[in-house]
Scaffold this motif. Structure first.
Motif, PDB file in Angstrom:
ATOM      1  N   GLY A 217     -40.571  24.704  79.377  1.00  0.00           N
ATOM      2  CA  GLY A 217     -40.546  25.716  78.178  1.00  0.00           C
ATOM      3  C   GLY A 217     -41.314  26.967  78.620  1.00  0.00           C
ATOM      4  O   GLY A 217     -41.505  27.739  77.486  1.00  0.00           O
ATOM      5  N   VAL A 218     -41.127  27.385  79.339  1.00  0.00           N
ATOM      6  CA  VAL A 218     -41.047  28.748  80.122  1.00  0.00           C
ATOM      7  C   VAL A 218     -40.454  29.910  79.825  1.00  0.00           C
ATOM      8  O   VAL A 218     -39.643  29.618  80.704  1.00  0.00           O
ATOM      9  CB  VAL A 218     -42.089  28.115  81.947  1.00  0.00           C
ATOM     10  N   ARG A 219     -41.152  30.531  79.580  1.00  0.00           N
ATOM     11  CA  ARG A 219     -39.889  32.198  79.122  1.00  0.00           C
ATOM     12  C   ARG A 219     -40.061  33.050  80.194  1.00  0.00           C
ATOM     13  O   ARG A 219     -39.184  33.368  80.716  1.00  0.00           O
ATOM     14  CB  ARG A 219     -39.839  32.589  77.885  1.00  0.00           C
ATOM     15  N   SER A 220     -41.274  33.382  80.377  1.00  0.00           N
ATOM     16  CA  SER A 220     -41.566  33.742  81.950  1.00  0.00           C
ATOM     17  C   SER A 220     -43.131  34.287  82.433  1.00  0.00           C
ATOM     18  O   SER A 220     -44.326  33.417  82.293  1.00  0.00           O
ATOM     19  CB  SER A 220     -41.190  35.770  81.053  1.00  0.00           C
TER      20      SER A 220
ATOM     21  N   TYR B  96     -40.571  28.842  89.816  1.00  0.00           N
ATOM     22  CA  TYR B  96     -40.310  29.071  88.596  1.00  0.00           C
ATOM     23  C   TYR B  96     -38.455  29.229  88.366  1.00  0.00           C
ATOM     24  O   TYR B  96     -38.163  29.683  88.823  1.00  0.00           O
ATOM     25  CB  TYR B  96     -40.571  30.668  87.862  1.00  0.00           C
ATOM     26  N   GLU B  97     -38.259  28.186  87.441  1.00  0.00           N
ATOM     27  CA  GLU B  97     -36.745  27.825  87.887  1.00  0.00           C
ATOM     28  C   GLU B  97     -36.576  28.473  85.678  1.00  0.00           C
ATOM     29  O   GLU B  97     -36.497  27.411  85.023  1.00  0.00           O
ATOM     30  CB  GLU B  97     -36.783  26.325  87.532  1.00  0.00           C
ATOM     31  N   ALA B  98     -35.985  29.148  86.089  1.00  0.00           N
ATOM     32  CA  ALA B  98     -35.895  30.516  84.800  1.00  0.00           C
ATOM     33  C   ALA B  98     -34.353  29.537  84.316  1.00  0.00           C
ATOM     34  O   ALA B  98     -34.756  29.748  83.016  1.00  0.00           O
ATOM     35  CB  ALA B  98     -35.435  31.629  85.338  1.00  0.00           C
ATOM     36  N   ASP B  99     -33.241  29.043  85.047  1.00  0.00           N
ATOM     37  CA  ASP B  99     -32.672  28.614  84.022  1.00  0.00           C
ATOM     38  C   ASP B  99     -32.875  27.544  83.523  1.00  0.00           C
ATOM     39  O   ASP B  99     -32.052  26.669  82.272  1.00  0.00           O
ATOM     40  CB  ASP B  99     -31.417  28.109  85.009  1.00  0.00           C
ATOM     41  N   GLU B 100     -33.855  26.637  83.580  1.00  0.00           N
ATOM     42  CA  GLU B 100     -34.492  25.172  83.170  1.00  0.00           C
ATOM     43  C   GLU B 100     -35.897  25.414  82.585  1.00  0.00           C
ATOM     44  O   GLU B 100     -36.277  25.009  81.790  1.00  0.00           O
ATOM     45  CB  GLU B 100     -34.461  24.369  84.015  1.00  0.00           C
TER      46      GLU B 100
ATOM     47  N   GLU C  26     -43.262  28.416  75.701  1.00  0.00           N
ATOM     48  CA  GLU C  26     -42.926  28.454  73.837  1.00  0.00           C
ATOM     49  C   GLU C  26     -43.791  26.994  72.844  1.00  0.00           C
ATOM     50  O   GLU C  26     -44.238  27.617  72.072  1.00  0.00           O
ATOM     51  CB  GLU C  26     -41.362  27.606  74.111  1.00  0.00           C
ATOM     52  N   SER C  27     -44.168  25.898  73.860  1.00  0.00           N
ATOM     53  CA  SER C  27     -45.637  25.123  73.301  1.00  0.00           C
ATOM     54  C   SER C  27     -46.679  25.254  74.413  1.00  0.00           C
ATOM     55  O   SER C  27     -45.068  24.785  75.471  1.00  0.00           O
ATOM     56  CB  SER C  27     -45.137  25.051  72.863  1.00  0.00           C
TER      57      SER C  27
END
Length: 170
Positions: free
Chosen positions: A94-97, A47-51, A139-140
């Protein structure tokens, strides 16, 4: 004006890599079918949270080239043609978590068997054998799948028992 298809498969020939994207549930159903029975090492997920991105590399069983009429058996088609697997990159944007259920993320040697991918209400669920799941809050829907490298032969075809477990993942 007709809706332009978002799912694109470049080449139906045996030597062409799979390259698709999904932006709606219909697209994702096709992607899920292509990725069914892919083997995914936990070490190949990130999971690349910054991206805002979730990525993984899987050993995808190439269902699209499996001999027609081959039924749940474990060995190659009647013509002696081996089945194939190929490394495949899978990316969700668009992954938030990311949440997991039934997966020991610290066990970097753990290999998961992907059964399906579904999208509903802002979540993508990656469902694995053994009642394990990865849930992406998105997000979508934006999923990209691309074969990487050269396929390798395998004599084993995945099959599913009545209890939902799988075998023949080699």
């Amino acid at each position: 004006m007709a809706r332009r298809p978002t799912l694109s498969l470049f080449g139906k020939r045996r030597d062409r890599p799979l390259r698709v994207r999904a932006v709606d549930t219909e697209d994702l159903a096709v992607v899920s079918a292509y990725l069914q029975d892919a083997v995914v090492p936990v070490s190949e997920m990130a999971y690349e949270a910054d991206e805002s991105r979730f990525v993984m590399v899987a050993g995808r069983f190439r269902w699209e080239i499996a001999p027609d009429g081959a039924s749940g058996g474990r060995r190659a088609g009647g013509d002696g043609t081996p089945y194939e697997r190929v490394h495949t990159g899978i990316r969700f944007e668009g992954v938030r978590s990311v949440r997991t259920k039934g997966i020991d993320r610290a066990d970097r040697g753990l290999i998961l068997n992907l059964l399906s991918i579904a999208y509903a209400d802002g979540y993508v669920d990656l469902v694995f054998a053994g009642e394990s799941t990865i849930r992406l809050d998105v997000e979508s829907l934006s999923c990209h799948v691309e074969d990487l490298g050269t396929p390798w032969p395998t004599v084993f075809r995945p099959s599913h028992d009545d209890d939902g477990s799988t075998d023949g993942a080699a």
